[in-house]
Write an enzyme that holds these catalytic residues in place. Structure first.
Site, PDB file in Angstrom:
ATOM      1  N   ASN A 131       0.983  -1.746   0.351  1.00 33.27           N
ATOM      2  CA  ASN A 131       0.208   0.341   0.088  1.00 33.27           C
ATOM      3  C   ASN A 131       0.461   1.671  -0.423  1.00 33.27           C
ATOM      4  O   ASN A 131       0.667   2.239  -0.433  1.00 33.27           O
ATOM      5  CB  ASN A 131      -1.240   0.120   1.403  1.00 33.27           C
ATOM      6  N   GLU A 229       3.810  -4.346  12.069  1.00 31.18           N
ATOM      7  CA  GLU A 229       2.354  -2.805  11.554  1.00 31.18           C
ATOM      8  C   GLU A 229       1.850  -4.009  11.204  1.00 31.18           C
ATOM      9  O   GLU A 229       1.766  -4.380   9.773  1.00 31.18           O
ATOM     10  CB  GLU A 229       3.465  -2.448  11.139  1.00 31.18           C
ATOM     11  N   CYS A 263      -3.842   1.731   6.110  1.00 31.46           N
ATOM     12  CA  CYS A 263      -3.672   0.451   7.376  1.00 31.46           C
ATOM     13  C   CYS A 263      -4.279   1.944   8.105  1.00 31.46           C
ATOM     14  O   CYS A 263      -5.049   1.206   9.658  1.00 31.46           O
ATOM     15  CB  CYS A 263      -2.104   0.135   8.899  1.00 31.46           C
ATOM     16  N   GLU A 432       7.568   1.811  15.510  1.00 38.47           N
ATOM     17  CA  GLU A 432       8.672   2.139  14.542  1.00 38.47           C
ATOM     18  C   GLU A 432       8.466   4.173  14.201  1.00 38.47           C
ATOM     19  O   GLU A 432       7.771   4.450  15.159  1.00 38.47           O
ATOM     20  CB  GLU A 432       8.017   1.617  12.923  1.00 38.47           C
TER      21      GLU A 432
HETATM   22  P1  NAP Z   1       0.172  -9.526   3.349  1.00 35.42           P
HETATM   23  O1  NAP Z   1      -0.714 -10.060   2.149  1.00 35.42           O
HETATM   24  O2  NAP Z   1       0.617 -10.155   4.845  1.00 35.42           O
HETATM   25  O3  NAP Z   1       1.910  -8.717   2.893  1.00 35.42           O
HETATM   26  C1  NAP Z   1       2.638  -8.059   3.882  1.00 35.42           C
HETATM   27  C2  NAP Z   1       4.028  -8.862   2.883  1.00 35.42           C
HETATM   28  O4  NAP Z   1       4.201 -10.031   3.449  1.00 35.42           O
HETATM   29  C3  NAP Z   1       4.300  -9.056   1.495  1.00 35.42           C
HETATM   30  O5  NAP Z   1       5.674  -8.390   1.048  1.00 35.42           O
HETATM   31  C4  NAP Z   1       4.005 -10.587   1.151  1.00 35.42           C
HETATM   32  O6  NAP Z   1       4.534 -11.397  -0.302  1.00 35.42           O
HETATM   33  C5  NAP Z   1       4.457 -11.000   2.413  1.00 35.42           C
HETATM   34  N1  NAP Z   1       4.205 -12.709   3.434  1.00 35.42           N
HETATM   35  C6  NAP Z   1       3.281 -13.207   2.433  1.00 35.42           C
HETATM   36  N2  NAP Z   1       3.233 -14.664   3.490  1.00 35.42           N
HETATM   37  C7  NAP Z   1       4.708 -14.056   4.000  1.00 35.42           C
HETATM   38  C8  NAP Z   1       5.251 -14.797   4.680  1.00 35.42           C
HETATM   39  N3  NAP Z   1       4.617 -16.807   4.992  1.00 35.42           N
HETATM   40  N4  NAP Z   1       6.120 -14.989   5.067  1.00 35.42           N
HETATM   41  C9  NAP Z   1       6.362 -14.530   5.334  1.00 35.42           C
HETATM   42  N5  NAP Z   1       6.291 -13.036   4.591  1.00 35.42           N
HETATM   43  C10 NAP Z   1       5.119 -13.444   4.190  1.00 35.42           C
HETATM   44  O7  NAP Z   1       0.036  -8.205   3.436  1.00 35.42           O
HETATM   45  P2  NAP Z   1      -0.960  -7.089   2.448  1.00 35.42           P
HETATM   46  O8  NAP Z   1      -2.492  -6.921   1.585  1.00 35.42           O
HETATM   47  O9  NAP Z   1       0.246  -6.624   1.350  1.00 35.42           O
HETATM   48  O10 NAP Z   1      -0.801  -4.904   3.005  1.00 35.42           O
HETATM   49  C11 NAP Z   1      -1.865  -4.993   3.096  1.00 35.42           C
HETATM   50  C12 NAP Z   1      -2.246  -4.865   5.150  1.00 35.42           C
HETATM   51  O11 NAP Z   1      -0.893  -4.335   5.758  1.00 35.42           O
HETATM   52  C13 NAP Z   1      -3.615  -4.548   5.437  1.00 35.42           C
HETATM   53  O12 NAP Z   1      -3.793  -5.305   6.301  1.00 35.42           O
HETATM   54  C14 NAP Z   1      -3.183  -2.433   6.881  1.00 35.42           C
HETATM   55  O13 NAP Z   1      -3.809  -2.443   7.443  1.00 35.42           O
HETATM   56  C15 NAP Z   1      -1.285  -3.629   6.835  1.00 35.42           C
HETATM   57  N6  NAP Z   1      -1.065  -2.835   6.944  1.00 35.42           N
HETATM   58  C16 NAP Z   1      -0.060  -2.132   8.427  1.00 35.42           C
HETATM   59  C17 NAP Z   1       0.528  -0.898   8.058  1.00 35.42           C
HETATM   60  C18 NAP Z   1       1.421  -0.986   9.644  1.00 35.42           C
HETATM   61  O14 NAP Z   1       1.424   0.230  10.045  1.00 35.42           O
HETATM   62  N7  NAP Z   1       0.107  -0.828  10.693  1.00 35.42           N
HETATM   63  C19 NAP Z   1       0.778  -0.177   6.816  1.00 35.42           C
HETATM   64  C20 NAP Z   1       0.693  -0.482   5.650  1.00 35.42           C
HETATM   65  C21 NAP Z   1      -0.138  -1.855   5.905  1.00 35.42           C
HETATM   66  P3  NAP Z   1       3.558 -11.253  -1.001  1.00 35.42           P
HETATM   67  O15 NAP Z   1       3.958  -9.950  -2.066  1.00 35.42           O
HETATM   68  O16 NAP Z   1       4.052 -11.802  -2.175  1.00 35.42           O
HETATM   69  O17 NAP Z   1       2.134 -11.469  -0.558  1.00 35.42           O
END
Ligand code: NAP
Length: 455
Positions: A131, A229, A263, A432
């Protein structure tokens, strides 16, 4: 290595293809990062500071290029993408001051001198979501490098381009190319390998709560440090005594920024019942007025969703018969468009309870302050939130009562590089940004030096 196509979300066209790293490639990167880290940690602090300043200057010289890449790869409106690129520069500049300020302590003890050292952890893995690709990468990269670590970044599969470019700019600025390596690839391959390699001493993971929990469980095998996060479902609490016009005018930006793929999106608007109808009357023109369209246009306030797959997930929260109060507009035709949408569901509805991560907001009425706080806290998440009131005591009472890491009063501000950022409950672990972030990338070593008695 395999090549994967990236899609421009505003057009649906293939943008370019990117080579994916495999598990053996990760192992090789980890080995090289270990050697680079030892060289980096031995440098005088002032040299490490100069290295980070040079990296910041290289980013500064490429702001337009980074912004254009984010527009094409992620669909961010150009104004937002420019802000994000400048933010990366500022994060690097801020933490360039840290190597010379990681002071440790001298603690008074009997019989000698006691000092602490902030030792770098070694190799750190940073796994980022799609994102805010370059911004979130910089929140891990800058303080970790400042504290004397090497960094391996695994960008999200859909949006790796700006992070890849940051890696190139670091090398161009004179940093050892093995010190900061960007490893595009699948989460289940590259991400998982980083989490399970014992030489990687810490993982900074930003993403969904479900994957974050799995990362934390896997990291436990090596007692690997984690910063998490994760997701959010933040409340925007509007009390009757606030500037209602301003609260309504700003509510769309509080949730629809980055098409709700934020997020910190205030995706639950809670409005005191006595002003609910008036608020909805003010909110409707504000939502209909959001300019959704070509992210390259300077007038655009909201771009497309990141992918067709993600749009389908967002759409599932607005089925036929959903309680839609009103909607904004969105282009038709190619691209992954979705209009800003306002729902008025029951408190128990899925749209109120789950993170949608798209331009869909729910509005719920509440009766009084205790009801507002209970409703705001009725979620496993606790990342962000806003409180609108002109009563200072109420603002402070509610700020202390809402279980969330980042709150703003009479605004929707969340992220400043100089202040700490992170979540309560299922929204995360650790913090962070802010002045203390480099300490999150060190272990404290205590050394006692005995002083011989006077002969
Ligand atoms: P995601 O599906 O959890 O993926 C995040 C990252 O983890 C991606 O690079 C993903 O790779 C990788 N990943 C997937 N499976 C993994 C595994 N088994 N082991 C290690 N890494 C793995 O999340 P997203 O859909 O990209 O992002 C949206 C989410 O992020 C939302 O829930 C949002 O709230 C959260 N977010 C939180 C913050 C915060 O600061 N709290 C900030 C931004 C976003 P792939 O790309 O290959 O799937």
């Amino acid at each position: 290595m395999s090549a994967v196509d990236l899609i421009n979300p505003a057009t649906g066209d293939v943008l370019r293809s990117v080579e994916h790293v495999d598990a053996a490639g990760v192992d090789d990167a980890v080995r090289r990062a270990g050697a680079a880290q030892r060289r980096w940690a031995k440098l005088p602090p002032a040299e490490r500071a100069a290295g980070l300043r040079a990296f910041a200057a290289a980013v500064d010289a490429h702001l337009d290029e980074l912004a254009a890449l984010e527009v094409a790869n992620s669909g961010h409106p150009i104004g937002s993408a420019e802000w994000e690129a400048a933010h990366v520069r500022d994060v690097l500049t801020f933490y360039a001051a840290s190597p010379e300020r990681l002071c440790g302590k001298q603690i008074p003890v009997a019989g000698g001198l006691d000092v602490t050292f902030n030792e770098p952890l070694g190799v750190v893995g940073v796994i980022t979501p799609w994102n805010f690709p370059m911004m979130i990468a910089s929140w891990g990269i800058a303080p970790a490098l400042a504290a004397g670590n090497a960094v391996l970044v695994k960008p999200a599969e859909w949006t790796p381009l700006t992070t890849i470019r940051l890696g190139e700019l670091a090398a161009q600025a004179g940093l050892d190319p093995d010190l900061l390596q960007v490893l595009p690839g699948a989460g289940g391959v590259v991400g998982q390998r980083l989490v399970t390699r014992p030489e990687v001493r810490k993982i900074v993971f930003t993403g969904s709560t479900v994957v974050g929990k799995a990362v934390m469980a896997a990291a436990a095998a090596d007692v690997k440090r984690v910063t998490l996060e994760l997701g959010g479902k933040s409340a925007n609490i509007v009390f009757a005594d606030c500037d209602l016009e301003r609260a309504a005018a700003t509510a769309p930006a509080g949730v629809f920024d980055n098409a709700g793929q934020d997020c910190c999106a205030r995706s639950r608007i809670l409005v005191q019942r006595s002003v609910y109808d008036r608020f909805m009357g003010l909110l409707e023109p504000a939502v209909r007025g959001v300019v959704v369209g070509d992210p390259r246009s300077r007038d655009t306030e909201m771009g497309p969703l990141v992918s067709a797959e993600h749009r389908a997930k967002v759409a599932s929260y607005v089925p036929d018969g959903a309680p839609v109060a009103f909607r904004g507009t969105a282009p038709s035709g190619p691209g992954f468009w979705f209009p800003p949408t306002v729902l008025t569901p029951a408190r128990t509805d899925r749209s109120v309870r789950e993170e949608i991560f798209g331009p869909v907001v729910t509005v719920l009425p509440f009766d009084d302050e205790p009801d507002a706080v209970a409703l705001a806290n009725d979620t496993p998440y606790g990342l962000s939130g806003s409180i609108w009131t002109d009563d200072l005591s109420r603002a402070l009472r509610v700020s202390r009562a809402v279980e969330s890491g980042n709150l703003s009063v009479n605004s929707h501000s969340s992220v400043r590089y100089s202040t700490p950022f992170g979540g309560f409950k299922h929204s995360g672990l650790g913090r962070e940004l802010g002045p203390d972030a480099p300490l999150q990338f060190t272990d404290t070593k205590n050394v006692f030096i005995a002083i011989r008695e006077e002969p």
